[in-house]
Enzyme design. Structure first.
Site, PDB file in Angstrom:
ATOM      1  N   GLY A 276       0.845  -1.204   0.000  1.00 49.63           N
ATOM      2  CA  GLY A 276       0.000   0.000   0.000  1.00 49.63           C
ATOM      3  C   GLY A 276       0.872   1.242   0.000  1.00 49.63           C
ATOM      4  O   GLY A 276       0.510   2.284   0.550  1.00 49.63           O
TER       5      GLY A 276
ATOM      6  N   GLN B 212      -0.363 -12.415   0.491  1.00 49.47           N
ATOM      7  CA  GLN B 212       0.882 -11.774   0.943  1.00 49.47           C
ATOM      8  C   GLN B 212       1.596 -12.637   1.990  1.00 49.47           C
ATOM      9  O   GLN B 212       2.817 -12.651   2.059  1.00 49.47           O
ATOM     10  CB  GLN B 212       0.587 -10.358   1.452  1.00 49.47           C
ATOM     11  CG  GLN B 212       0.119  -9.482   0.282  1.00 49.47           C
ATOM     12  CD  GLN B 212      -0.036  -8.013   0.597  1.00 49.47           C
ATOM     13  OE1 GLN B 212       0.181  -7.587   1.719  1.00 49.47           O
ATOM     14  NE2 GLN B 212      -0.413  -7.237  -0.398  1.00 49.47           N
TER      15      GLN B 212
ATOM     16  N   ASP C 154      -4.445   3.410  18.714  1.00 52.42           N
ATOM     17  CA  ASP C 154      -5.453   3.432  19.785  1.00 52.42           C
ATOM     18  C   ASP C 154      -4.793   3.734  21.130  1.00 52.42           C
ATOM     19  O   ASP C 154      -5.340   4.476  21.943  1.00 52.42           O
ATOM     20  CB  ASP C 154      -6.186   2.091  19.835  1.00 52.42           C
ATOM     21  CG  ASP C 154      -6.742   1.714  18.471  1.00 52.42           C
ATOM     22  OD1 ASP C 154      -7.601   2.446  17.974  1.00 52.42           O
ATOM     23  OD2 ASP C 154      -6.292   0.708  17.895  1.00 52.42           O
TER      24      ASP C 154
ATOM     25  N   HIS D 173      -8.915  -4.027  16.851  1.00 51.88           N
ATOM     26  CA  HIS D 173      -8.862  -2.616  16.430  1.00 51.88           C
ATOM     27  C   HIS D 173     -10.227  -2.289  15.812  1.00 51.88           C
ATOM     28  O   HIS D 173     -10.406  -2.254  14.595  1.00 51.88           O
ATOM     29  CB  HIS D 173      -7.725  -2.409  15.425  1.00 51.88           C
ATOM     30  CG  HIS D 173      -7.736  -1.041  14.796  1.00 51.88           C
ATOM     31  ND1 HIS D 173      -7.475   0.097  15.495  1.00 51.88           N
ATOM     32  CD2 HIS D 173      -7.998  -0.645  13.533  1.00 51.88           C
ATOM     33  CE1 HIS D 173      -7.572   1.144  14.687  1.00 51.88           C
ATOM     34  NE2 HIS D 173      -7.891   0.717  13.487  1.00 51.88           N
TER      35      HIS D 173
HETATM   36  N1  LIG Z   1      -4.743  -0.214  12.291  1.00 54.64           N
HETATM   37  C1  LIG Z   1      -4.907   1.082  12.325  1.00 54.64           C
HETATM   38  O1  LIG Z   1      -4.739   1.703  13.369  1.00 54.64           O
HETATM   39  C2  LIG Z   1      -5.319   1.842  11.096  1.00 54.64           C
HETATM   40  C3  LIG Z   1      -5.498   3.231  11.151  1.00 54.64           C
HETATM   41  C4  LIG Z   1      -5.847   3.913   9.990  1.00 54.64           C
HETATM   42  C5  LIG Z   1      -6.037   3.211   8.805  1.00 54.64           C
HETATM   43  N2  LIG Z   1      -5.882   1.858   8.794  1.00 54.64           N
HETATM   44  C6  LIG Z   1      -6.068   1.077   7.561  1.00 54.64           C
HETATM   45  O2  LIG Z   1      -4.906   1.181   6.759  1.00 54.64           O
HETATM   46  C7  LIG Z   1      -5.245   0.892   5.404  1.00 54.64           C
HETATM   47  C8  LIG Z   1      -4.606   1.898   4.464  1.00 54.64           C
HETATM   48  O3  LIG Z   1      -5.076   3.202   4.737  1.00 54.64           O
HETATM   49  P1  LIG Z   1      -4.678   4.434   3.765  1.00 54.64           P
HETATM   50  O4  LIG Z   1      -5.334   5.625   4.352  1.00 54.64           O
HETATM   51  O5  LIG Z   1      -3.215   4.463   3.496  1.00 54.64           O
HETATM   52  O6  LIG Z   1      -5.476   3.987   2.462  1.00 54.64           O
HETATM   53  P2  LIG Z   1      -5.247   4.415   0.955  1.00 54.64           P
HETATM   54  O7  LIG Z   1      -6.470   4.000   0.224  1.00 54.64           O
HETATM   55  O8  LIG Z   1      -4.769   5.816   0.856  1.00 54.64           O
HETATM   56  O9  LIG Z   1      -4.035   3.468   0.493  1.00 54.64           O
HETATM   57  C9  LIG Z   1      -4.148   2.100   0.349  1.00 54.64           C
HETATM   58  C10 LIG Z   1      -3.262   1.697  -0.802  1.00 54.64           C
HETATM   59  O10 LIG Z   1      -3.225   0.277  -0.859  1.00 54.64           O
HETATM   60  C11 LIG Z   1      -3.197  -0.083  -2.214  1.00 54.64           C
HETATM   61  N3  LIG Z   1      -3.597  -1.481  -2.350  1.00 54.64           N
HETATM   62  C12 LIG Z   1      -4.841  -2.009  -2.462  1.00 54.64           C
HETATM   63  N4  LIG Z   1      -4.766  -3.338  -2.614  1.00 54.64           N
HETATM   64  C13 LIG Z   1      -3.453  -3.649  -2.580  1.00 54.64           C
HETATM   65  C14 LIG Z   1      -2.734  -4.856  -2.702  1.00 54.64           C
HETATM   66  N5  LIG Z   1      -3.356  -6.016  -2.909  1.00 54.64           N
HETATM   67  N6  LIG Z   1      -1.392  -4.824  -2.629  1.00 54.64           N
HETATM   68  C15 LIG Z   1      -0.746  -3.660  -2.444  1.00 54.64           C
HETATM   69  N7  LIG Z   1      -1.362  -2.482  -2.359  1.00 54.64           N
HETATM   70  C16 LIG Z   1      -2.704  -2.484  -2.419  1.00 54.64           C
HETATM   71  C17 LIG Z   1      -4.144   0.895  -2.886  1.00 54.64           C
HETATM   72  O11 LIG Z   1      -3.903   0.984  -4.276  1.00 54.64           O
HETATM   73  C18 LIG Z   1      -3.770   2.196  -2.159  1.00 54.64           C
HETATM   74  O12 LIG Z   1      -2.714   2.879  -2.836  1.00 54.64           O
HETATM   75  C19 LIG Z   1      -6.768   0.855   5.358  1.00 54.64           C
HETATM   76  O13 LIG Z   1      -7.195  -0.486   5.388  1.00 54.64           O
HETATM   77  C20 LIG Z   1      -7.176   1.537   6.639  1.00 54.64           C
HETATM   78  O14 LIG Z   1      -8.428   1.091   7.085  1.00 54.64           O
HETATM   79  C21 LIG Z   1      -5.524   1.170   9.907  1.00 54.64           C
END
Ligand SMILES: NC(=O)c1ccc[n+]([C@@H]2O[C@H](COP(=O)([O-])OP(=O)(O)OC[C@H]3O[C@@H](n4cnc5c(N)ncnc54)[C@H](O)[C@@H]3O)[C@@H](O)[C@H]2O)c1
Length: 390
Positions: free
Chosen positions: A53, A154, A201, A229
């Site tokens: 990502g 993955q 968190d 989470h």
């Molecule tokens: N655990 C936490 O505390 C927490 C907090 C905030 C966000 N998140 C999660 O983190 C994730 C990413 O958030 P973001 O704001 O960067 O989102 P984003 O949409 O800006 O970026 C996600 C990226 O992942 C890419 N992607 C999709 N499928 C993929 C794959 N199979 N392989 C590689 N890349 C792939 C997309 O093209 C995109 O560029 C989301 O799932 C969000 O819910 C988690």
């Protein structure tokens, strides 16, 4: 001459077209004579960090922190391996261009790609952020399936090509179950190496406790986030301390702690989306750094940090075979042990159980991805997945 906090810029030693590696990006394709440079300074051996990502919003903050040296130290050269989706490949090239233009001395290699079997090669850390967002009207079961498939693949790729002791931090949501799916697919990587991110968190909980007590954040310690989470997570004020004193002795407002504090932490992500119009990215990137840090530095005496880890032989009676956020301590060697001396009361026990039930249901709903048979999706009523962070 260099100031103590500066690092000398390396000299690129191009050794002809044959030295250019096909999978690398731009300026990072030149071969540097690291050995020669080691004679003039004491750099550690380069480490390889894979990020999925990598063209996304969180990564856009995280990559520059990694490259600057604030995460692994000013004497730690790094190689970044960036995984994107087919759709995000051009954006990934843009990210690599920005990394080039930032002239980070410690950033020795950057490669980009969309095949995890190529990108994860030799990774010693895998920060798995890539996931599909939860679109309007999408059922939770669909999201579990779509992102679970990404994490199953993955996991297999990590197993095939990463370092056998790779440390994996799963950020993409639903991160606990994605981490469980990921660890079930690589038989050769220890389950203990997989984490799901609950550090954001924890940081949110510390901030709220500091605000209420009128102290700065650094006075707040021993904060655990138990569970998933999601909005069933349990921010633990029973064991938390302010200035070394139990929180309940400093904040004498049980109702506030049980209700307002807990709700605020659980729903902070959703409130932020209402304000910002998008999900937290900068603070999430900071929290990924904060999640790596306690694994590579010894935990201060008496303190601990929570992380979503595998519940194999946990001392709290939580169902085994889940990724559940629990308090950990580390010697700073990348490994951790669970903290035994925590206090439980009925308040904690009941809520810990609710989050456990949610994770067990998510596990049943993704059984087809963990090799445990046919999936049955009996997810608890009420939408407890963090709004907008999906
Ligand atoms: N655990 C936490 O505390 C927490 C907090 C905030 C966000 N998140 C999660 O983190 C994730 C990413 O958030 P973001 O704001 O960067 O989102 P984003 O949409 O800006 O970026 C996600 C990226 O992942 C890419 N992607 C999709 N499928 C993929 C794959 N199979 N392989 C590689 N890349 C792939 C997309 O093209 C995109 O560029 C989301 O799932 C969000 O819910 C988690």
């Amino acid at each position: 001459s260099l100031a103590p906090n500066q690092v000398q810029t390396p000299v690129a030693v191009p050794t002809g077209a044959q030295s250019i590696k096909p999978e690398c990006y731009g300026v990072f394709c030149w071969t540097y004579d690291l050995k020669k440079e080691e004679e003039t300074r004491s750099w550690k051996k380069m480490i390889t960090i894979a990020i999925s990502g990598a063209a996304g919003t969180i990564s856009n903050h995280l990559l520059f922190k990694l490259a600057s040296g604030v995460v692994f130290g000013p004497d730690q050269p790094i190689a970044l391996k960036l995984l994107g989706s087919e759709k995000s490949f051009h954006a990934l090239e843009g990210v690599a261009m920005e990394l080039e233009d930032s002239l980070y001395p410690l950033l020795r290699e950057v490669s980009i790609g969309i095949d995890p079997y190529e990108v994860f090669e030799d990774a010693e850390w895998a920060l798995l952020i890539g996931a599909k967002p939860r679109g309007p009207g999408m059922e939770r079961a669909d999201l579990l399936d779509i992102n679970g498939k990404i994490y199953a693949e993955q996991g297999k790729a990590l197993n095939a090509v990463a370092s056998p002791n790779v440390k994996v931090i799963v950020v993409g949501n639903p991160c606990n179950t994605n981490a469980l799916i990921c660890l079930k697919n690589p038989p050769n990587i220890p389950a203990k190496n997989f984490h799901s991110l609950t550090r954001l968190d924890e940081n949110r909980a510390k901030c709220q406790l500091a605000l209420k007590a009128g102290v700065f954040y650094d006075k707040v310690s021993n904060v655990t986030i138990w569970g998933n989470h999601s909005t069933t997570q349990v921010p633990d004020f029973v064991n938390a301390q302010i200035g070394g004193v139990p929180v309940k002795e400093v904040i004498k407002a049980q109702k506030w702690l049980e209700e307002e504090f807990t709700e605020k932490v659980r729903k902070r992500g959703g409130v932020l989306i209402q304000k910002w119009g998008r999900s937290s990215a900068a603070s999430t990137a900071v929290s990924i750094v904060d999640a790596i840090n306690p694994l590579i530095t010894p935990t201060p005496p008496g303190d601990w940090f929570p992380s979503g880890v595998y519940t194999n032989g946990n001392p709290y009676g939580i169902a085994e075979d889940l990724i559940y956020s629990m308090p950990c301590r580390s010697k700073g060697d990348g490994d951790y042990e669970l903290v035994k001396d925590v206090i439980f009361d009925d308040y904690l026990r009941k809520r810990i159980k609710t989050s456990e039930e949610e994770l067990l249901a998510e596990k049943r709903c993704t059984a087809h991805l963990t090799g445990e048979g046919i999936a049955v999706c009996d997810l608890p009523a009420g939408d407890t997945m963090l709004p907008g962070e999906m």
